[in-house]
Enzyme design. Structure first.
Site, mmCIF file in Angstrom:
data_model
loop_
_atom_site.group_PDB
_atom_site.id
_atom_site.type_symbol
_atom_site.label_atom_id
_atom_site.label_comp_id
_atom_site.label_asym_id
_atom_site.label_seq_id
_atom_site.Cartn_x
_atom_site.Cartn_y
_atom_site.Cartn_z
ATOM 1 N N HIS A 81 0.825 -1.211 0.000
ATOM 2 C CA HIS A 81 0.000 0.000 0.000
ATOM 3 C C HIS A 81 0.857 1.258 0.000
ATOM 4 O O HIS A 81 0.672 2.156 -0.822
ATOM 5 C CB HIS A 81 -0.941 0.000 1.208
ATOM 6 C CG HIS A 81 -1.990 1.065 1.159
ATOM 7 N ND1 HIS A 81 -1.732 2.375 1.512
ATOM 8 C CD2 HIS A 81 -3.291 1.030 0.790
ATOM 9 C CE1 HIS A 81 -2.842 3.094 1.358
ATOM 10 N NE2 HIS A 81 -3.794 2.301 0.922
ATOM 11 N N HIS A 119 -7.411 -2.433 -4.542
ATOM 12 C CA HIS A 119 -6.008 -2.096 -4.828
ATOM 13 C C HIS A 119 -5.356 -3.192 -5.669
ATOM 14 O O HIS A 119 -4.599 -2.907 -6.606
ATOM 15 C CB HIS A 119 -5.234 -1.902 -3.522
ATOM 16 C CG HIS A 119 -5.553 -0.622 -2.821
ATOM 17 N ND1 HIS A 119 -5.661 0.577 -3.487
ATOM 18 C CD2 HIS A 119 -5.778 -0.346 -1.507
ATOM 19 C CE1 HIS A 119 -5.949 1.538 -2.621
ATOM 20 N NE2 HIS A 119 -6.026 1.002 -1.420
#
Length: 282
Positions: free
Chosen positions: A166, A228
């Site tokens: 991330h 994501h």
């Protein structure tokens, strides 16, 4: 011991009882809104219940965006603080909270603050926090071993593996770099980057080209597979990592499995939880 006589003062003394202990576990993840992610968290839940039979297990999602998205789909989830407040209302006295985050970043810091708040002002008798995946040097070594053990079996000599995390502006971003350094000592064609940290795909692409690789296996360094992974990493948008790798002339093979789907990583989290549960009795 001679029982008290009827009418004696001893028979009127209140009995001394130790306060009842009620233990519980709260698992705190970023969140998930798809079937694969939900299945991953459910399997993790089962592993926790196997290790701690009879101890109730609850869940909280730390991502505000994820909780709002799920609420819009009429799926109710709790923040860490809300889940802890519910457990306090239900008379839990000892609670171990386990983070399913990768690094001890901002969301982990907020989690710790919420637990600390519930220790004060007549809160829980004891409340502990299990560390995220990459919390110390021992975790780094175990995570590096797990990562290398779970590399794609079909990988060819001219193929690299790129993991996407991330990323954060938090100082804990250095955890990714420490893990990457350990992995590169064993396999220099395994790279770790992040979407928004200090080492992104912009830094990795030149290294891939200079290394003479022809293909890339693309894997998420995220607890569960969500947007994501499916969009930012493996999506069709021109700015996705997959699209950019292919645009640079590399064949790309995405692997959509989160770290919580691999036993080697799960064992680290479970050991952290075991330490947190044991600390409840200190």
């Amino acid at each position: 011991m001679v029982p008290p006589r009827w009418g004696s003062l001893d028979s009127l003394k209140p009995q001394q009882h130790l306060p009842m202990t009620k233990k519980g576990i709260l698992l705190a993840a970023f969140g998930s809104g798809n079937r694969q992610g939900e299945s991953t968290l459910r399997l993790f839940d089962e592993r926790v219940r196997e290790r701690f039979p009879g101890v109730p297990v609850r869940w909280a999602f730390t991502s505000v965006i994820m909780r709002r998205r799920l609420a819009a789909a009429r799926k109710k989830t709790d923040s860490v603080l809300k889940a802890l407040q519910k457990m306090w209302f239900e008379k839990y006295t000892h609670v171990a909270v386990q983070s399913l985050h990768i690094i001890p970043g901002a969301e982990y810091g907020d989690l710790v603050a919420d637990v600390e708040a519930m220790r004060r002002d007549d809160g829980f008798t004891a409340a502990t926090v299990g560390a995220p995946l990459l919390a110390g040097s021992g975790d780094m070594e175990r995570s590096a071993a797990a990562l290398l053990a779970h590399l794609p079996a079909g990988r060819k000599p001219d193929e690299a593996v790129v993991f996407m995390g991330h990323g954060t502006r938090h100082p804990a971003e250095s955890s990714y770099e420490a893990l990457a350094a350990l992995v590169r000592r064993v396999d220099p064609h395994v790279h770790i980057g992040t979407m928004g940290g200090s080492r992104t795909l912009d830094h990795i692409l030149p290294e891939l080209q200079q290394g003479g690789v022809k293909g890339v296996w693309l894997m998420p360094l995220l607890s569960v597979v969500g947007r994501h992974a499916t969009e930012d990493m493996a999506g069709t948008d021109p700015e996705s990592w997959k699209s950019r790798l292919e645009a640079s002339g590399l064949r790309c093979i995405p692997v959509l499995r989160g770290t919580a789907e691999y036993e080697g990583f799960v064992d680290i989290w479970l050991d952290h939880l075991t330490a947190a549960v044991s600390a409840l009795d200190d």
